[in-house]
Scaffold this motif. Structure first.
Motif, short mmCIF file in Angstrom:
data_model
loop_
_atom_site.label_atom_id
_atom_site.label_comp_id
_atom_site.label_asym_id
_atom_site.label_seq_id
_atom_site.Cartn_x
_atom_site.Cartn_y
_atom_site.Cartn_z
N ALA A 7 0.85 -1.19 0.00
CA ALA A 7 0.00 0.00 0.00
C ALA A 7 0.88 1.24 0.00
O ALA A 7 1.87 1.30 0.74
N PRO A 8 0.54 2.24 -0.80
CA PRO A 8 1.43 3.41 -0.93
C PRO A 8 1.33 4.35 0.26
O PRO A 8 0.33 4.37 0.98
N PRO A 9 2.36 5.18 0.46
CA PRO A 9 2.32 6.20 1.52
C PRO A 9 1.50 7.41 1.07
O PRO A 9 0.77 7.34 0.07
N LEU A 10 1.64 8.51 1.80
CA LEU A 10 0.95 9.74 1.41
C LEU A 10 1.26 10.06 -0.04
O LEU A 10 2.39 9.98 -0.49
N GLY A 32 2.84 -3.14 -6.39
CA GLY A 32 2.61 -1.82 -5.84
C GLY A 32 1.19 -1.37 -6.12
O GLY A 32 0.76 -1.33 -7.27
N LEU A 33 0.46 -1.03 -5.08
CA LEU A 33 -0.91 -0.55 -5.21
C LEU A 33 -0.91 0.97 -5.36
O LEU A 33 -0.07 1.66 -4.78
N GLN A 34 -1.85 1.48 -6.12
CA GLN A 34 -1.94 2.92 -6.37
C GLN A 34 -3.30 3.43 -5.95
O GLN A 34 -4.32 2.80 -6.25
N VAL A 35 -3.31 4.55 -5.23
CA VAL A 35 -4.57 5.07 -4.73
C VAL A 35 -5.49 5.47 -5.89
O VAL A 35 -5.01 6.00 -6.91
N ALA A 71 1.75 -5.11 3.12
CA ALA A 71 2.72 -4.23 3.75
C ALA A 71 2.45 -2.80 3.30
O ALA A 71 1.85 -2.56 2.25
N GLY A 72 2.91 -1.86 4.10
CA GLY A 72 2.77 -0.46 3.73
C GLY A 72 3.66 0.40 4.61
O GLY A 72 3.90 0.08 5.78
N SER A 74 4.52 4.18 6.27
CA SER A 74 3.91 5.43 6.72
C SER A 74 2.39 5.29 6.68
O SER A 74 1.85 4.32 7.21
N ALA A 75 1.69 6.21 6.03
CA ALA A 75 0.23 6.09 5.95
C ALA A 75 -0.18 4.80 5.26
O ALA A 75 -1.26 4.25 5.53
N GLY A 76 0.68 4.28 4.38
CA GLY A 76 0.40 3.01 3.75
C GLY A 76 0.36 1.86 4.74
O GLY A 76 -0.29 0.83 4.49
N GLY A 77 1.07 2.00 5.86
CA GLY A 77 1.00 0.98 6.90
C GLY A 77 -0.38 0.87 7.50
O GLY A 77 -0.88 -0.23 7.79
N LEU A 78 -1.04 2.02 7.67
CA LEU A 78 -2.41 1.99 8.18
C LEU A 78 -3.35 1.37 7.16
O LEU A 78 -4.28 0.64 7.52
N ALA A 79 -3.12 1.68 5.88
CA ALA A 79 -3.95 1.09 4.83
C ALA A 79 -3.77 -0.43 4.78
O ALA A 79 -4.74 -1.18 4.62
N ALA A 80 -2.52 -0.90 4.92
CA ALA A 80 -2.27 -2.34 4.92
C ALA A 80 -2.96 -3.00 6.11
O ALA A 80 -3.55 -4.09 5.99
N PHE A 81 -2.91 -2.35 7.26
CA PHE A 81 -3.58 -2.87 8.46
C PHE A 81 -5.08 -2.95 8.24
O PHE A 81 -5.72 -3.96 8.55
N GLU A 82 -5.65 -1.90 7.67
CA GLU A 82 -7.10 -1.89 7.42
C GLU A 82 -7.47 -2.92 6.35
O GLU A 82 -8.52 -3.55 6.43
N MET A 83 -6.61 -3.10 5.34
CA MET A 83 -6.86 -4.13 4.34
C MET A 83 -6.94 -5.50 4.99
O MET A 83 -7.80 -6.32 4.64
N ALA A 84 -6.02 -5.77 5.92
CA ALA A 84 -6.02 -7.07 6.60
C ALA A 84 -7.33 -7.28 7.35
O ALA A 84 -7.92 -8.38 7.28
N ARG A 85 -7.80 -6.26 8.04
CA ARG A 85 -9.05 -6.42 8.79
C ARG A 85 -10.23 -6.62 7.87
O ARG A 85 -11.10 -7.47 8.13
N GLN A 86 -10.29 -5.84 6.80
CA GLN A 86 -11.42 -5.99 5.87
C GLN A 86 -11.37 -7.34 5.17
O GLN A 86 -12.42 -7.99 4.98
N ALA A 87 -10.17 -7.79 4.77
CA ALA A 87 -10.05 -9.08 4.10
C ALA A 87 -10.49 -10.21 5.02
O ALA A 87 -11.23 -11.11 4.61
#
Length: 290
Positions: A7-10, A32-35, A71-72, A74-87
């Motif tokens: 997941a990308p950063p800011l 690499g994921l892109q917003v 993995a992500g 900076s802010a991408g770390g939060l997105a990766a964490f949220e992806m894990a929960r949603q998945a």
């Protein structure tokens, strides 16, 4: 090998992970994921939850419900964490989660986000440039664009219109980061690895275990050389390499040819100039599609 999805950063671009992808070559695929909306002019996401949902939908569309390694930075770390929960909520297996040098916004004083200035000042800081003091917004954008080009801080071929889209995405990502509260659901109980930059001064003031404890109950921490902005530069990216060998190994079908990826087999052995030409082609294709 089972692929990693980054997941990308800011700002929403995964180009920061290029050195990591090359360090993992040739055996570990990295995607690499892109917003959404980064280059096509559509409104950018302003919620981490929406970013995570969009990334997961893109992965499912192209790969199905494969086991996920997320993995992500900076802010991408939060997105990766949220992806894990949603998945996990959708029944999709999650093999590993790496949160790289990131803490939830709840760990900081709320005023820290107000002190970052407007979107142009934010972009200048992320691009490691001095803020511009031009008299109008148009002049400030033009001045910052020229400075970023001169400093080689932008992907090759990025024009000023795309640069302004990048700044809009930066501002939206900052809003998403500042407003994200990981505590809105049950804490994550599966293992999560929190990767810390040794020279990031924020960890002098924030205990990472304390920052994440309300949201994840099984945290491992790893410290690697570098500061927050240099983690993915050259040799520091190589130090990240062993962390991407964690988790179980599962077979995966070959990558779809239309997925926006950094395939180490593709990058291995390419010169910087050859990679720049690939990125030029990618940007040109994005502009053509929009």
């Amino acid at each position: 090998a089972t692929p990693w999805f980054l997941a990308p950063p800011l700002g929403g671009s995964p180009l920061c992970y290029l050195d990591l992808a090359r360090a993992l070559a040739p055996h570990q695929p990295v995607y690499g994921l892109q917003v959404p909306g980064l280059w096509d002019g559509t409104p950018p996401c302003t919620r981490i939850e929406d970013m995570a949902a969009a990334y997961l939908a893109d992965i499912r569309d192209r790969f199905g419900t494969i086991p996920l390694r997320l993995a992500g930075w900076s802010a991408g770390g939060l997105a990766a964490f949220e992806m894990a929960r949603q998945a996990r909520a959708l029944g999709q297996p999650v093999e590993a989660v790496l949160v790289i040098d990131a803490a939830p916004a709840t760990a900081f004083d709320a005023n820290v986000f107000k002190d970052m200035g407007d979107d142009i000042d934010l972009a200048a800081g992320i691009l490691r440039l001095n803020p511009t003091r031009a008299p109008t917004r148009t002049a400030r954008l033009a001045t910052l664009y020229d400075a970023a080009r001169a400093n080689n801080s932008l992907p090759p071929g990025l024009d000023q219109t795309q640069f302004e889209g990048l700044i809009a995405s930066l501002a939206a990502s900052q809003t998403a980061y500042a407003s994200y509260d990981p505590g809105h659901t049950t804490p994550w109980t599966e293992p999560i690895t929190l990767v810390l930059a040794r020279d990031n001064p924020q960890w002098n003031d924030i205990n990472p275990q304390t920052a994440w404890k309300p949201y994840a109950t099984n945290i491992q921490t790893k410290t690697i050389p570098g500061n927050h902005n240099t983690l993915f530069d050259g040799v520091n990216a190589a130090d990240l390499q062993p962390l991407f060998s964690i988790g179980k190994t599962s077979p995966v079908d070959p990558a779809p040819t239309d997925f926006p990826l950094f395939d180490p087999a593709l990058l291995n052995g390419l010169s910087d100039e050859e990679i720049e030409r690939l990125l030029d082609a990618e940007l040109a294709e994005d502009a053509h599609e929009s």
